[in-house]
Design a protein around this motif. Sequence first.
Motif, PDB file in Angstrom:
ATOM      1  N   GLY A 384      35.472 -62.900 -78.847  1.00 32.40           N
ATOM      2  CA  GLY A 384      36.283 -64.055 -79.216  1.00 32.40           C
ATOM      3  C   GLY A 384      37.595 -63.625 -79.834  1.00 32.40           C
ATOM      4  N   LEU A 385      38.039 -64.379 -80.836  1.00 35.72           N
ATOM      5  CA  LEU A 385      39.268 -64.018 -81.539  1.00 35.72           C
ATOM      6  C   LEU A 385      39.097 -62.789 -82.419  1.00 35.72           C
ATOM      7  CD1 LEU A 385      40.628 -67.524 -82.640  1.00 35.72           C
ATOM      8  CD2 LEU A 385      41.425 -66.118 -80.728  1.00 35.72           C
ATOM      9  N   GLY A 386      37.856 -62.447 -82.711  1.00 38.57           N
ATOM     10  CA  GLY A 386      37.596 -61.257 -83.513  1.00 38.57           C
ATOM     11  C   GLY A 386      37.811 -61.444 -84.995  1.00 38.57           C
ATOM     12  N   ILE A 387      37.753 -62.682 -85.471  1.00 39.79           N
ATOM     13  CA  ILE A 387      37.949 -62.965 -86.883  1.00 39.79           C
ATOM     14  C   ILE A 387      36.864 -63.924 -87.364  1.00 39.79           C
ATOM     15  CG2 ILE A 387      40.443 -62.569 -86.947  1.00 39.79           C
ATOM     16  CD1 ILE A 387      40.841 -65.577 -86.586  1.00 39.79           C
ATOM     17  N   GLU A 388      36.661 -63.926 -88.688  1.00 39.62           N
ATOM     18  CA  GLU A 388      35.700 -64.829 -89.313  1.00 39.62           C
ATOM     19  C   GLU A 388      36.378 -65.552 -90.464  1.00 39.62           C
ATOM     20  OE1 GLU A 388      31.505 -64.701 -91.856  1.00 39.62           O
ATOM     21  OE2 GLU A 388      32.235 -62.888 -90.847  1.00 39.62           O
ATOM     22  N   LEU A 389      36.273 -66.865 -90.478  1.00 39.68           N
ATOM     23  CA  LEU A 389      36.869 -67.653 -91.556  1.00 39.68           C
ATOM     24  C   LEU A 389      36.087 -67.510 -92.844  1.00 39.68           C
ATOM     25  CD1 LEU A 389      37.820 -71.112 -89.983  1.00 39.68           C
ATOM     26  CD2 LEU A 389      39.368 -69.319 -90.750  1.00 39.68           C
ATOM     27  N   ASP A 390      36.804 -67.467 -93.965  1.00 39.49           N
ATOM     28  CA  ASP A 390      36.187 -67.576 -95.283  1.00 39.49           C
ATOM     29  C   ASP A 390      36.188 -69.056 -95.652  1.00 39.49           C
ATOM     30  OD1 ASP A 390      35.684 -67.730 -98.062  1.00 39.49           O
ATOM     31  OD2 ASP A 390      36.364 -65.672 -98.343  1.00 39.49           O
ATOM     32  N   GLU A 391      35.058 -69.703 -95.491  1.00 40.54           N
ATOM     33  CA  GLU A 391      34.991 -71.155 -95.679  1.00 40.54           C
ATOM     34  C   GLU A 391      35.252 -71.561 -97.125  1.00 40.54           C
ATOM     35  OE1 GLU A 391      33.493 -73.659 -93.310  1.00 40.54           O
ATOM     36  OE2 GLU A 391      33.274 -72.307 -91.602  1.00 40.54           O
ATOM     37  N   ASN A 392      34.930 -70.687 -98.076  1.00 48.75           N
ATOM     38  CA  ASN A 392      35.236 -70.995 -99.482  1.00 48.75           C
ATOM     39  C   ASN A 392      36.741 -71.034 -99.710  1.00 48.75           C
ATOM     40  OD1 ASN A 392      32.522 -71.180-100.308  1.00 48.75           O
ATOM     41  ND2 ASN A 392      32.398 -68.957-100.582  1.00 48.75           N
ATOM     42  N   ALA A 393      37.459 -70.095 -99.089  1.00 49.24           N
ATOM     43  CA  ALA A 393      38.918 -70.086 -99.220  1.00 49.24           C
ATOM     44  C   ALA A 393      39.526 -71.315 -98.550  1.00 49.24           C
ATOM     45  CB  ALA A 393      39.494 -68.810 -98.609  1.00 49.24           C
ATOM     46  N   ILE A 394      38.950 -71.726 -97.431  1.00 47.98           N
ATOM     47  CA  ILE A 394      39.412 -72.941 -96.764  1.00 47.98           C
ATOM     48  C   ILE A 394      39.281 -74.129 -97.714  1.00 47.98           C
ATOM     49  CG2 ILE A 394      39.002 -74.548 -94.855  1.00 47.98           C
ATOM     50  CD1 ILE A 394      40.130 -71.908 -93.904  1.00 47.98           C
ATOM     51  N   GLU A 395      38.125 -74.259 -98.347  1.00 52.84           N
ATOM     52  CA  GLU A 395      37.886 -75.362 -99.277  1.00 52.84           C
ATOM     53  C   GLU A 395      38.866 -75.327-100.448  1.00 52.84           C
ATOM     54  OE1 GLU A 395      35.828 -77.948 -99.201  1.00 52.84           O
ATOM     55  OE2 GLU A 395      34.962 -77.425 -97.255  1.00 52.84           O
ATOM     56  N   ASP A 396      39.198 -74.122-100.910  1.00 49.90           N
ATOM     57  CA  ASP A 396      40.100 -73.988-102.060  1.00 49.90           C
ATOM     58  C   ASP A 396      41.513 -74.459-101.759  1.00 49.90           C
ATOM     59  OD1 ASP A 396      38.075 -72.940-103.599  1.00 49.90           O
ATOM     60  OD2 ASP A 396      38.655 -70.846-103.264  1.00 49.90           O
ATOM     61  N   HIS A 397      41.878 -74.463-100.489  1.00 49.38           N
ATOM     62  CA  HIS A 397      43.273 -74.750-100.134  1.00 49.38           C
ATOM     63  C   HIS A 397      43.408 -75.940 -99.192  1.00 49.38           C
ATOM     64  CE1 HIS A 397      44.651 -71.152-102.170  1.00 49.38           C
ATOM     65  NE2 HIS A 397      43.701 -70.463-101.565  1.00 49.38           N
ATOM     66  N   LEU A 398      42.421 -76.815 -99.183  1.00 48.97           N
ATOM     67  CA  LEU A 398      42.511 -78.012 -98.344  1.00 48.97           C
ATOM     68  C   LEU A 398      43.648 -78.917 -98.818  1.00 48.97           C
ATOM     69  CD1 LEU A 398      38.773 -79.057 -97.901  1.00 48.97           C
ATOM     70  CD2 LEU A 398      40.290 -78.168 -96.131  1.00 48.97           C
ATOM     71  N   LEU A 399      44.275 -79.587 -97.868  1.00 46.52           N
ATOM     72  CA  LEU A 399      45.282 -80.583 -98.191  1.00 46.52           C
ATOM     73  C   LEU A 399      44.636 -81.690 -99.025  1.00 46.52           C
ATOM     74  CD1 LEU A 399      48.218 -81.626 -97.611  1.00 46.52           C
ATOM     75  CD2 LEU A 399      47.223 -82.872 -95.678  1.00 46.52           C
ATOM     76  N   ASP A 400      45.321 -82.096-100.077  1.00 45.36           N
ATOM     77  CA  ASP A 400      44.789 -83.142-100.949  1.00 45.36           C
ATOM     78  C   ASP A 400      44.429 -84.385-100.138  1.00 45.36           C
ATOM     79  OD1 ASP A 400      45.096 -81.571-103.154  1.00 45.36           O
ATOM     80  OD2 ASP A 400      46.952 -82.518-103.852  1.00 45.36           O
ATOM     81  N   GLY A 401      43.248 -84.929-100.433  1.00 45.75           N
ATOM     82  CA  GLY A 401      42.800 -86.139 -99.763  1.00 45.75           C
ATOM     83  C   GLY A 401      42.104 -85.924 -98.454  1.00 45.75           C
ATOM     84  N   THR A 402      41.917 -84.649 -98.051  1.00 49.83           N
ATOM     85  CA  THR A 402      41.235 -84.341 -96.795  1.00 49.83           C
ATOM     86  C   THR A 402      39.938 -83.589 -97.077  1.00 49.83           C
ATOM     87  OG1 THR A 402      42.349 -82.215 -96.426  1.00 49.83           O
ATOM     88  CG2 THR A 402      43.449 -84.204 -95.608  1.00 49.83           C
ATOM     89  N   THR A 403      39.094 -83.551 -96.088  1.00 50.61           N
ATOM     90  CA  THR A 403      37.832 -82.816 -96.199  1.00 50.61           C
ATOM     91  C   THR A 403      37.827 -81.657 -95.239  1.00 50.61           C
ATOM     92  OG1 THR A 403      36.799 -84.291 -94.581  1.00 50.61           O
ATOM     93  CG2 THR A 403      36.564 -84.871 -96.912  1.00 50.61           C
ATOM     94  N   GLY A 404      36.975 -80.670 -95.534  1.00 46.62           N
ATOM     95  CA  GLY A 404      36.897 -79.479 -94.692  1.00 46.62           C
ATOM     96  C   GLY A 404      35.859 -79.600 -93.613  1.00 46.62           C
ATOM     97  N   PHE A 405      35.476 -78.460 -93.062  1.00 46.34           N
ATOM     98  CA  PHE A 405      34.505 -78.428 -91.978  1.00 46.34           C
ATOM     99  C   PHE A 405      33.125 -78.870 -92.461  1.00 46.34           C
ATOM    100  CE2 PHE A 405      37.386 -74.884 -90.454  1.00 46.34           C
ATOM    101  CZ  PHE A 405      37.969 -75.635 -89.478  1.00 46.34           C
TER     102      PHE A 405
END
Length: 405
Positions: A384-405
């Motif tokens: 694939g793309l050869g990368i893995e998301l850090d889901e905790n980091a995603i949550e830390d930087h979500l746009l205000d008022g939005t939800t993550g995966f």
Amino acid sequence: MRDFSNHATNRGEGRDVQITDITTAVVEGNFEWNLIKVETDADVTGIGESYRGGGIPDLVEYTKRFLIGENPLDVERLVRYIFQEMSGHGGTTGKVVTAASGIEVALWDVVGKLLDLPVYQLLGSKYRDEVRIYCDCHAGEAYAVEDGATAYAETDAYSPEAYANEARRVVDMGFNALKFDLDLLKDNDPDPYNGRLTNAAIREKREIVEAVRKEIGYDIDLAFDCHWDYSVESAKRLTYELEEYDLMWLEDLVPPENMDAQIEVTRATRTPVATGENRFRVFELTDLIYEHGVDVITPDPTTVGGLAETMRVADRAEENYIPMSPHNVCSPVGTMACVHLGAAVPNFDVLEYHALEVEWWDDLLVRDEPLIQDGYIEVPEAPGLGIELDENAIEDHLLDGTTGF
């Protein structure tokens, strides 16, 4: 109406797979990064990214009406399916194509993981082991973009010395190619509407370019972006004034709608001219290429229709001996998609990196080392793309008022 749903019933073992969900997360970096996740009944998940800005999550959500249950291996058919099913929503251009672009990247990630191949191999070839990066820089205080509005700093922040100092800092970080914005406050004086540059405004730009060249020399590739601001005569006057500085290119000198105007500017100067980032699908770039209205083509894979569509653009550019340098203002997800593209395209030149001020950019991925090393990104060999998301980091930087995966 054509029906691009699945009519193929013969699938090999392990390839009868279905999409079970498509979700989005909007990360607030220096731009709003639209990340996309495609889930399957094979317990394989793909990640992608659409170009920044509003509206994408809603459009992605709409595609679930007809993509759930489809086979993710049929990447190009599913992209055409999106265009067809959403044609009444402006689906042949604009935001629908942008949403489809991010889904397409995520689908390639799924396919690579299912078939145990990196995305570049799925695209056809590997021409290089690493992709050269140019760093998009800002003098002094970068202008802030919030909710679509541009806010400049005080004029002193854009002094020639500020540009030169930032150029030196970035070169010392290991980059051998860089780009600055060259549209300035003085461009709007005495009239903010007509796109005409005064002699003083052109002189200011020349002083900036000269200061940067004096600081970093001529062995570093140097480009400047003008953001479609100028009239044809002002664009030509500017290109003439900067010819002696051997720029990598001047980018987006005139508004993008008029092909003849673009051709006029490109043919008038020996300074290379680049454009292409805000056009959709290969159809909107073909004339630009075949009429040689551009010296370097700069489609954005997360805008234009995805990686396969960008390959079509690259093919036409190669026929006309034009290099391709993709526009990229993405998170590491979209950036890595572009890296695979860069590995697979013979006439690829250099890839944009536009997040120098985002200190946590690398934190979005699970990895030990920075993605960019000495101005290059290594092409991954993992599936694939050869990368893995850090889901905790995603949550830390979500746009205000939005939800993550």
